[in-house]
Structure formats: structure tokens, C-alpha cells
Design a protein around this motif. Structure first.
Motif, PDB file in Angstrom:
ATOM      1  N   CYS A 247       0.836  -1.198   0.000  1.00 17.38           N
ATOM      2  CA  CYS A 247       0.000   0.000   0.000  1.00 17.38           C
ATOM      3  C   CYS A 247       0.872   1.249   0.000  1.00 17.38           C
ATOM      4  O   CYS A 247       0.599   2.215  -0.712  1.00 17.38           O
ATOM      5  N   PHE A 248       1.945   1.223   0.791  1.00 18.35           N
ATOM      6  CA  PHE A 248       2.836   2.385   0.845  1.00 18.35           C
ATOM      7  C   PHE A 248       3.542   2.598  -0.489  1.00 18.35           C
ATOM      8  O   PHE A 248       3.668   3.737  -0.958  1.00 18.35           O
ATOM      9  N   SER A 249       3.990   1.519  -1.107  1.00 13.90           N
ATOM     10  CA  SER A 249       4.702   1.664  -2.379  1.00 13.90           C
ATOM     11  C   SER A 249       3.778   2.140  -3.491  1.00 13.90           C
ATOM     12  O   SER A 249       4.199   2.876  -4.388  1.00 13.90           O
ATOM     13  N   ASN A 250       2.514   1.718  -3.453  1.00  8.24           N
ATOM     14  CA  ASN A 250       1.572   2.116  -4.496  1.00  8.24           C
ATOM     15  C   ASN A 250       0.977   3.498  -4.268  1.00  8.24           C
ATOM     16  O   ASN A 250       0.794   4.272  -5.212  1.00  8.24           O
ATOM     17  N   TYR A 251       0.632   3.794  -3.002  1.00  5.69           N
ATOM     18  CA  TYR A 251      -0.162   5.000  -2.730  1.00  5.69           C
ATOM     19  C   TYR A 251       0.492   5.978  -1.756  1.00  5.69           C
ATOM     20  O   TYR A 251      -0.074   7.023  -1.463  1.00  5.69           O
ATOM     21  N   GLY A 252       1.664   5.624  -1.229  1.00  2.00           N
ATOM     22  CA  GLY A 252       2.370   6.551  -0.353  1.00  2.00           C
ATOM     23  C   GLY A 252       1.799   6.660   1.033  1.00  2.00           C
ATOM     24  O   GLY A 252       2.079   7.635   1.745  1.00  2.00           O
ATOM     25  N   GLY A 253       1.001   5.681   1.451  1.00  2.85           N
ATOM     26  CA  GLY A 253       0.407   5.710   2.778  1.00  2.85           C
ATOM     27  C   GLY A 253       0.148   4.305   3.293  1.00  2.85           C
ATOM     28  O   GLY A 253       0.169   3.333   2.533  1.00  2.85           O
ATOM     29  N   VAL A 254      -0.107   4.216   4.599  1.00  3.06           N
ATOM     30  CA  VAL A 254      -0.373   2.936   5.253  1.00  3.06           C
ATOM     31  C   VAL A 254      -1.874   2.805   5.500  1.00  3.06           C
ATOM     32  O   VAL A 254      -2.524   3.779   5.915  1.00  3.06           O
ATOM     33  N   PRO A 255      -2.473   1.637   5.267  1.00  2.00           N
ATOM     34  CA  PRO A 255      -3.927   1.479   5.412  1.00  2.00           C
ATOM     35  C   PRO A 255      -4.369   1.402   6.869  1.00  2.00           C
ATOM     36  O   PRO A 255      -3.551   1.340   7.790  1.00  2.00           O
ATOM     37  N   VAL A 256      -5.685   1.377   7.051  1.00  2.00           N
ATOM     38  CA  VAL A 256      -6.316   1.358   8.369  1.00  2.00           C
ATOM     39  C   VAL A 256      -6.897  -0.024   8.639  1.00  2.00           C
ATOM     40  O   VAL A 256      -7.506  -0.625   7.758  1.00  2.00           O
ATOM     41  N   CYS A 322      -6.886   3.315  17.310  1.00  2.00           N
ATOM     42  CA  CYS A 322      -6.863   2.361  18.409  1.00  2.00           C
ATOM     43  C   CYS A 322      -7.117   0.952  17.879  1.00  2.00           C
ATOM     44  O   CYS A 322      -8.039   0.722  17.096  1.00  2.00           O
ATOM     45  N   THR A 323      -6.321   0.014  18.330  1.00  2.00           N
ATOM     46  CA  THR A 323      -6.456  -1.370  17.881  1.00  2.00           C
ATOM     47  C   THR A 323      -7.659  -2.076  18.496  1.00  2.00           C
ATOM     48  O   THR A 323      -8.077  -3.120  18.009  1.00  2.00           O
ATOM     49  N   CYS A 325     -10.817  -0.186  20.296  1.00  2.00           N
ATOM     50  CA  CYS A 325     -12.109   0.498  20.128  1.00  2.00           C
ATOM     51  C   CYS A 325     -12.194   1.285  18.827  1.00  2.00           C
ATOM     52  O   CYS A 325     -13.208   1.923  18.549  1.00  2.00           O
ATOM     53  N   GLN A 326     -11.134   1.286  18.022  1.00  2.00           N
ATOM     54  CA  GLN A 326     -11.089   1.926  16.703  1.00  2.00           C
ATOM     55  C   GLN A 326     -11.294   3.441  16.753  1.00  2.00           C
ATOM     56  O   GLN A 326     -11.616   4.059  15.739  1.00  2.00           O
ATOM     57  N   ALA A 327     -11.111   4.042  17.926  1.00  2.00           N
ATOM     58  CA  ALA A 327     -11.099   5.506  17.991  1.00  2.00           C
ATOM     59  C   ALA A 327      -9.907   6.008  17.188  1.00  2.00           C
ATOM     60  O   ALA A 327      -8.853   5.380  17.162  1.00  2.00           O
ATOM     61  N   PHE A 328     -10.079   7.130  16.494  1.00  2.00           N
ATOM     62  CA  PHE A 328      -8.994   7.662  15.682  1.00  2.00           C
ATOM     63  C   PHE A 328      -8.708   9.106  16.074  1.00  2.00           C
ATOM     64  O   PHE A 328      -9.595   9.843  16.518  1.00  2.00           O
ATOM     65  N   TYR A 329      -7.459   9.503  15.897  1.00  5.09           N
ATOM     66  CA  TYR A 329      -7.020  10.846  16.260  1.00  5.09           C
ATOM     67  C   TYR A 329      -6.206  11.400  15.104  1.00  5.09           C
ATOM     68  O   TYR A 329      -5.198  10.821  14.706  1.00  5.09           O
ATOM     69  N   GLU A 330      -6.670  12.510  14.557  1.00  7.56           N
ATOM     70  CA  GLU A 330      -6.083  13.068  13.335  1.00  7.56           C
ATOM     71  C   GLU A 330      -4.856  13.917  13.634  1.00  7.56           C
ATOM     72  O   GLU A 330      -4.837  14.703  14.577  1.00  7.56           O
ATOM     73  N   LEU A 370      -2.054   2.201  20.027  1.00  8.68           N
ATOM     74  CA  LEU A 370      -2.428   2.989  18.853  1.00  8.68           C
ATOM     75  C   LEU A 370      -1.515   2.628  17.690  1.00  8.68           C
ATOM     76  O   LEU A 370      -0.305   2.506  17.867  1.00  8.68           O
ATOM     77  N   HIS A 371      -2.115   2.454  16.510  1.00  8.34           N
ATOM     78  CA  HIS A 371      -1.337   2.224  15.300  1.00  8.34           C
ATOM     79  C   HIS A 371      -1.450   3.448  14.387  1.00  8.34           C
ATOM     80  O   HIS A 371      -2.464   4.148  14.390  1.00  8.34           O
ATOM     81  N   ILE A 372      -0.407   3.681  13.604  1.00  7.06           N
ATOM     82  CA  ILE A 372      -0.390   4.831  12.696  1.00  7.06           C
ATOM     83  C   ILE A 372      -0.896   4.412  11.320  1.00  7.06           C
ATOM     84  O   ILE A 372      -0.519   3.355  10.804  1.00  7.06           O
ATOM     85  N   ALA A 373      -1.732   5.240  10.719  1.00  6.94           N
ATOM     86  CA  ALA A 373      -2.224   5.033   9.350  1.00  6.94           C
ATOM     87  C   ALA A 373      -2.038   6.325   8.560  1.00  6.94           C
ATOM     88  O   ALA A 373      -2.079   7.412   9.116  1.00  6.94           O
TER      89      ALA A 373
END
Length: 562
Positions: A247-256, A322-323, A325-330, A370-373
Motif C-alpha cells: 500500500c505504501f509503495s503504491n499509494y504513499g500511505g499505510v492502510p487502516v 486504536c487497535t 475500540c477503533q477511535a482515531f485521532y487526526e 495505537l497504530h499509525i495510518a
């Protein structure tokens, strides 16, 4: 239409007023992709009409300036009898009094390039159903696909037609007709149109899998203000964390890894388009971005403006997810500081990097990892005005589209969708708390009573988007649990659910039905999500029986080998 003779070994497929002959060893056609083609025809047609109106207004303004200049510079002259005459009177054509002296605006006809055409059905539909198309360039690297396209173009009456050509020498190189077939590499063809005078108005990318290898060439080959239509079918890469490196090589980002992964897939594709455009002093305006079945489809306008290229920094964010509760922080990558100069009133913009993350190492809600996307596009997915225009077109032309019911549903939800990331479903949030699931109406009403905005998401059935934070959503569920208690004995001591339940809600939610809890997209029966038209309708394996050179695809699922 005259009867089409179907040779042995072929089947006739008809879609709207277009017809193609399919051979079992050349290519296959997936019926579910009719929705993709219908939506593309409608969007490109509305875009072309909008572009034509813009050009007509500019033409009229130029004519008005010219008329004003001519009338201001006209001098009073004397004729043979000594009487003054107006110089502009001499411009009247006395030999043909019926001939108008003023030029009339000629509608702008645009050129469309479909880089990966296969059977040619999509190009044929564009040529037959969009009035302002000048011609369509249908390309494929496969000789078998080109042979199929030539056959299908001819039976639809779109083949060689010299009288429609302005430049016969150029036309002779392109196999004349409303659909001009080219056999060659897609990127090579698009790069040959990168010069400003050779650019095309619309580029359609519909590969089998990722569109990443074609994005750079497509961005450079489309006109300023032109339309770029992109399909990506590699959701195993975009919408899961199985292949983050790919995903990073194709689109420059990491998925969720979360239930809103299909929206993040759209944002990853838009981020790739935005960064590619920025390299050439261009920027994108998403008009419509849809997650459909097993693929994503986006329609973006490409423009040139240095200040907007700089703003692209502020429309890209990473997310801490969050791995549990899936809360996300921008975390935006940058910000724009605006300074007003007095007394001129001019504005000066300075772009700066954003301050670091303001959240702790663990999720503030359930204390999980927390994981980074990302980074991914954090701006709007749709232009509500454009989507509204497509809906208006659909209302008056619904008989022209076989999937009109689903188009109305999907577009209505997209038009009302909040321009915020991401959506959630009450069922999923309930699973985090181990509680009974409140109805969509209950959750929507509670959010509205708390002062937040809500909408549905086109990407997932039973979903909601809101301006409220995850803490606000969790507080609503904590209030729900006070009315519908959870059996704590069924929850493990170290479960994240215990940490979620241990916190008291900041406010007491009001579940009384709010008058605005049901949006207009829910007031009428609309088909928003695909019903399987046939068994095994998903992506299929390659056709066999032709020498293998390169696989190509028509409409996200038609694959041809040569």
C-alpha cells in the motif's frame, strides 16, 4: 437498429444502446460493472456540460469586451455625399443580408482517453451517450483486445468517418471515427499527450488491480480543468493491513485496520493523486469518490494554481487508530497561517508544519495500543454541488440508465455525506462495550440532541458520520448502558470493554427521537448497496486461449490477454 449478425463462438451483449460481441477466449464482461459505467457516463456528461457553460460565459464576456472596444474606437467618417457614417456599418455583409454579422458560440467538444479499454464497451458508451464528446481514444496493449474493439466499434456505427475529421492527415494515423482505437502501452500513449497543446480533456483509468503505475502519466496528460476518472480494485491492499508495504509503495500511505477501512481506501487513492499532481504545479478537486462493491472509483477535476498546490499540505493527515475500540485521532501534516495586510486588504499565506501529536501513547478511551495510518487525504470526498447536478440529470434521464435506482441511492447519500472522516456503525461500537445494540435512530437522535451533525456514509450499510468525537459517541453508549445494563461477569478482567465501561459519561444522552434523525436519503426507498446480479459475480480469472503478453481490463473486471 439493424439486426446484428452474431458469428459462431460469440455472444451479443447489449447495454443501454451499445452492443458488443464477446468471445469466450478473448474477454469476459461482469454484469455488476454496469453501475460503474452508468455512473461514469452521467458524471462525465454533467462535467462536460458544466465545462461548456463556463467556456460559453468566457466567450460571451470576450465578445462583449471586443464589442465595447470596437464601438469605442469607431470613428465618424464622411461618405461621398459628405454625410457622416459609422465605420462599423461597413462590416455588414451586403452580398448576403440573411447572413448574421455576429459569430455564434460553438459548443465545446472534448476529447476523452480511455487508457485500458479491452472490449471497448465503455468507450463506445461514452461516444454514443455523451453529446459533447468529440472523439474517444480507446487504447489497449493487447492485440486481441484491439481486434475485439475494432469489431465492436464497427457494429455500433462508430468506425471510420472522414467527414467528421478536421485534420485528415492526423486522422489517418488514428483509425478515424468517433472511437479511435490505439494499440500500445497506456503510459506511453498518455505521456505523448503531456504537452499542453496535446492534452486531452478526460482520462479514464480502469485497470485490473491498482491504477498506481498509470497515475503520473494521467495527471500530466489531462487538460487544465479536465476530469480524471480512476478505479482501483486492489482492496486487499487498500482496505486491509495484510500488505502495508505494498500500500505504501503504491499509494504513499499505510492502510487502516478498522471498520471504516473502505473510506480510508478512498482517501489513500486521493492522496496519491494529490501528491502526483503537486509535482507538476497542479492540484485536485474531488467531485465524487465512491467505494463500490470490490473497488473504489473517484472523479477528480485537475487544475493549476500555485497557492492550491501549497494547500495540499493541509489536506493530508496521518491518523492514530486504536487497535481495540477503533477511535482515531487526526494529525494534519501542516497548517496555513493567514495574515491580512492593512490597508491594502491583501492576504499573505504562510505554510508551517503542524505541532506533534497531542495524545498519549495509549488510547485515551480504552488504553489500548495505537497504530499509525496514512498519510492520506483528509479533505472532502465529494463536491455536493456537482453531485446534486448529477442527481438532477438522473431525474430527467433515468430511463437511459439500467442502474438508475442504485445511482439515485448512492448519489443521494454521497451528496448529504459530512466532509469529515470517518464513519461508524452502532453494531460495531456495541461490540466494544459488550452491550445490546441501540437502533440507528437512537444513536442519531442522541448525537443531534447533543448538538452534533450527522449523516449516512455511502461506503457502509447502517453507518453514521458525525462531527462529534469518539468520546462523544462512547458517552452516548455509556448512557445507553445505564438503561440497558451489561452483564459484567461475561467480560474478562483485562478486556478493553472494562476500561470503556469504567468511565462515567460526561453528559446524559437524550434518546428521544429527533425530527432530523432521518436524512432525506432514508425517507424514500433507495437502493444504496449492490444486490448480487448473478452467482460468482466478483473479479474473475484471466481469459484463456490467446497468447499471453499483458493482462488488461475493461471496467474494473473485464480482462483480456493477447
Amino acid at each position: 437498429m439493424s439486426t446484428i449478425a452474431v458469428p459462431d463462438g460469440f455472444t451479443l451483449h447489449s447495454e443501454n444502446n451499445s452492443h458488443i460481441l464477446l468471445s469466450s477466449n478473448e474477454a469476459f464482461l461482469n454484469p455488476v460493472q454496469e453501475f460503474n459505467r452508468d455512473t461514469s457516463v452521467a458524471c462525465i456528461r454533467v462535467w462536460s456540460e458544466d465545462l461548456n457553460r463556463t467556456k460559453e460565459l468566457k466567450w460571451k464576456a470576450a465578445q462583449a469586451r471586443k464589442s465595447k472596444k470596437d464601438s469605442g474606437s469607431s470613428k465618424k467618417l464622411k461618405g461621398e455625399n459628405g454625410q457622416p457614417i459609422d465605420a462599423t456599418a461597413s462590416e455588414v455583409d451586403t452580398t448576403n443580408p440573411r447572413k448574421p454579422t455576429e459569430a455564434a458560440y460553438q459548443p465545446y467538444k472534448f476529447v476523452l482517453l480511455e487508457a485500458l479499454s479491452a472490449t471497448g464497451l465503455r468507450s463506445i458508451r461514452y461516444a454514443k451517450e455523451i453529446p459533447l464528446v468529440k472523439y474517444v481514444i480507446a487504447n489497449d496493449l493487447s492485440s486481441a483486445a484491439v481486434e475485439a474493439m475494432q469489431r465492436n466499434v464497427q457494429i455500433n456505427g462508430l468506425g471510420d468517418n472522414a467527414e467528421n475529421e478536421e485534420n485528415s492527415s492526423e486522422a489517418s494515423k488514428c483509425k478515424l471515427g468517433k472511437v479511435r482505437i490505439n494499440e500500445g502501452d497506456a503510459c506511453t500513449l498518455m505521456y505523448s499527450h503531456r504537452e499542453e497543446k496535446k492534452r486531452v480533456d478526460v482520462v479514464d483509468l480502469d485497470p485490473y488491480g491498482t491504477a498506481a503505475p498509470f497515475i503520473d502519466a494521467a495527471i500530466q496528460s489531462v487538460n487544465d480543468g479536465g476530469l480524471l476518472c480512476v478505479t482501483c480494485t486492489d482492496l486487499a491492499v487498500l482496505a486491509t493491513v495484510n500488505y502495508p508495504e505494498k500500500c505504501f509503495s503504491n499509494y504513499g500511505g499505510v492502510p487502516v485496520k478498522a471498520e471504516y477501512c473502505h473510506e480510508s481506501a478512498l482517501r489513500l487513492v486521493l492522496h496519491s493523486l494529490s501528491t502526483s499532481a503537486s509535482r507538476y504545479g497542479r492540484y485536485i478537486e474531488p467531485l465524487l469518490s465512491l467505494s463500490i462493491d470490490f473497488y473504489v472509483r473517484v472523479f477528480v477535476r485537475v487544475k493549476t494554481a500555485p497557492i492550491e498546490v501549497k494547500r495540499a499540505l493541509t489536506k493530508a493527515s496521518t491518523y492514530f487508530v486504536c487497535t481495540s475500540c477503533q477511535a482515531f485521532y487526526e494529525q494534519p501534516l501542516g497548517k496555513c497561517v493567514e495574515k491580512l495586510h492593512e490597508p491594502s486588504g491583501n492576504k499573505n499565506y504562510t505554510f508551517k508544519t503542524q505541532a506533534g501529536p497531542t495524545i498519549p501513547e495509549k488510547c485515551p478511551e480504552c488504553e489500548s495500543t495505537l497504530h499509525i495510518a496514512g498519510p492520506m487525504w483528509s479533505g472532502p470526498l465529494h463536491d455536493p454541488g456537482f453531485v446534486g447536478s448529477v442527481l438532477e440529470h438522473l431525474e430527467s434521464n433515468d430511463v437511459q440508465y439500467g442502474t438508475a435506482a442504485r445511482m439515485k441511492g448512492m448519489l443521494t447519500v454521497a451528496k448529504e455525506e459530512l466532509a469529515v472522516p470517518f464513519y461508524f456503525t452502532p453494531a460495531k461500537v456495541s461490540s466494544f462495550f459488550h452491550c445490546t445494540t441501540p437502533s440507528l435512530d437512537d444513536v442519531a437522535s442522541a448525537l443531534l440532541h447533543a448538538g452534533h451533525k450527522i449523516s449516512r456514509s455511502h461506503a457502509c450499510p447502517g453507518s453514521l458520520k458525525t462531527t462529534g468525537s469518539h468520546q462523544d459517541i462512547h458517552d452516548i453508549f455509556r448512557s445507553w448502558i445505564k438503561l440497558n445494563p451489561v452483564k459484567m461477569e461475561n467480560i474478562g478482567e483485562n478486556s478493553p470493554a472494562r476500561r470503556l465501561l469504567a468511565r462515567e459519561p460526561a453528559i446524559q444522552a437524550n434518546f428521544k427521537r429527533h425530527p432530523d434523525s432521518v436524512t432525506s436519503s432514508s425517507k424514500v426507498k433507495l437502493v444504496r448497496y449492490q444486490e448480487n446480479p448473478t452467482t460468482n459475480w466478483g473479479p474473475r480469472k484471466a481469459a484463456t486461449g490467446a497468447p499471453k503478453r499483458k493482462r488488461t481490463q475493461d471496467d474494473g473486471n473485464d480482462r483480456t490477454l493477447s
